[in-house]
Scaffold this motif. Structure first.
Motif, mmCIF file in Angstrom:
data_model
loop_
_atom_site.group_PDB
_atom_site.id
_atom_site.type_symbol
_atom_site.label_atom_id
_atom_site.label_comp_id
_atom_site.label_asym_id
_atom_site.label_seq_id
_atom_site.Cartn_x
_atom_site.Cartn_y
_atom_site.Cartn_z
ATOM 1 N N ALA A 115 -39.281 3.278 -8.496
ATOM 2 C CA ALA A 115 -39.210 4.585 -9.139
ATOM 3 C C ALA A 115 -40.627 5.115 -9.403
ATOM 4 N N GLY A 116 -40.736 6.086 -10.296
ATOM 5 C CA GLY A 116 -41.984 6.811 -10.455
ATOM 6 C C GLY A 116 -43.168 6.017 -10.985
ATOM 7 N N SER B 160 -36.546 6.527 -6.145
ATOM 8 C CA SER B 160 -37.742 7.370 -6.087
ATOM 9 C C SER B 160 -37.981 7.913 -7.491
ATOM 10 N N HIS B 161 -38.929 8.812 -7.632
ATOM 11 C CA HIS B 161 -39.131 9.476 -8.925
ATOM 12 C C HIS B 161 -37.858 10.207 -9.316
ATOM 13 N N ALA C 134 -40.982 18.799 -6.597
ATOM 14 C CA ALA C 134 -39.557 18.640 -6.304
ATOM 15 C C ALA C 134 -39.077 19.672 -5.289
ATOM 16 N N ASP C 135 -39.457 20.935 -5.495
ATOM 17 C CA ASP C 135 -39.035 21.988 -4.567
ATOM 18 C C ASP C 135 -39.649 21.789 -3.186
ATOM 19 N N GLY C 136 -40.921 21.410 -3.160
ATOM 20 C CA GLY C 136 -41.590 21.202 -1.884
ATOM 21 C C GLY C 136 -41.003 20.037 -1.117
ATOM 22 N N CYS D 147 -42.620 5.507 -6.094
ATOM 23 C CA CYS D 147 -42.479 6.914 -6.447
ATOM 24 C C CYS D 147 -41.991 7.710 -5.230
ATOM 25 N N THR D 148 -42.570 8.879 -4.982
ATOM 26 C CA THR D 148 -42.104 9.724 -3.883
ATOM 27 C C THR D 148 -42.555 9.216 -2.520
ATOM 28 N N GLY D 149 -43.209 8.077 -2.487
ATOM 29 C CA GLY D 149 -43.482 7.454 -1.197
ATOM 30 C C GLY D 149 -42.205 7.172 -0.427
ATOM 31 N N SER D 150 -41.092 6.956 -1.133
ATOM 32 C CA SER D 150 -39.821 6.732 -0.438
ATOM 33 C C SER D 150 -39.384 7.962 0.352
#
Length: 220
Positions: free
Chosen positions: A146-147, A115-116, A207-209, A96-99
């Protein structure tokens, strides 16, 4: 396996369930300090190893994602830990967003990665990675997934490389991993625009962060 407050528990628990059979007591659940680490849904997991106590020479370095990803992308202690251990690791991996955290540490420069879906195309390129729309991406010694739910796919891909395909197939059967989701809505393409818009609204802060946290890395 890195842990941090606000991680997504399933990012870590799925792979840990598969990889524990490989690593045994050599699998370290690592956080800045030993003890309970709350996930982004409130479920706490327990870190058994601190940054300082984590061995330097490791086979696999793993990073989960979660709502706290933007903070981890800015956390110099975490990024320094990842850079140090990645230099000695046979495999550098994420779910996921670990990438994005790996990317913020400079560990995906020039690597194909995923990633996600909510951040793959917008954030990964700003961190030097080449985004790929696949569930698991292997590029040299980097493996990214991925997510969230892709963690099991990742773990089986990694297990096959560590112990062979027969071992991975056996682990898949032990886990009875034969998914038959009740809906075809696991990707934006299959979900359609209305469901995707609803999901994107839920994921907007993440996503924005993440995009904001990636901005300082753009001109490295």
């Amino acid at each position: 396996m890195l842990m941090f407050p606000g991680m997504t528990a399933l990012d870590l628990v799925g792979p840990q369930a598969i990889l524990a059979g490989l690593a045994g007591d050599r699998l370290h659940l690592v956080a800045r300090q030993v003890g309970p680490v709350p996930s982004d849904t409130g479920l706490s997991l327990v870190a058994d190893t601190s940054f300082d106590a984590c061995p330097r020479d490791i086979d696999v370095l793993f990073v989960p994602g979660g709502d706290a990803t933007p903070g981890q992308m800015r956390d110099e202690a975490t990024l320094a830990f990842l850079r140090d251990r990645a230099a000695h690791a046979s495999w550098v991996t994420s779910v996921c967003t670990g990438s994005l955290v790996l990317g913020a540490a400079g560990l995906l420069d020039g690597y194909r990665a995923t990633s996600h879906w909510s951040v793959r195309e917008t954030v990964l390129p700003r961190l030097g990675a080449i985004p790929v729309n696949r569930r698991v991406v292997v590029d040299r010694n980097r493996i990214t997934a991925a997510g969230i739910s892709a963690g099991l796919d990742f773990a089986l891909v990694l297990a096959a490389r560590l112990r062979g395909e027969e071992y991975a197939r056996t682990s898949q059967l032990v886990a009875e991993y034969a998914p038959e989701p009740p809906f075809s809505a696991g990707t934006p393409d299959s979900a359609g625009p209305d469901i995707t818009a609803r999901a994107a609204a839920i994921l907007k802060d993440l996503a924005d962060g993440s995009l904001a946290a990636a901005m300082p890395h753009r001109n490295r």
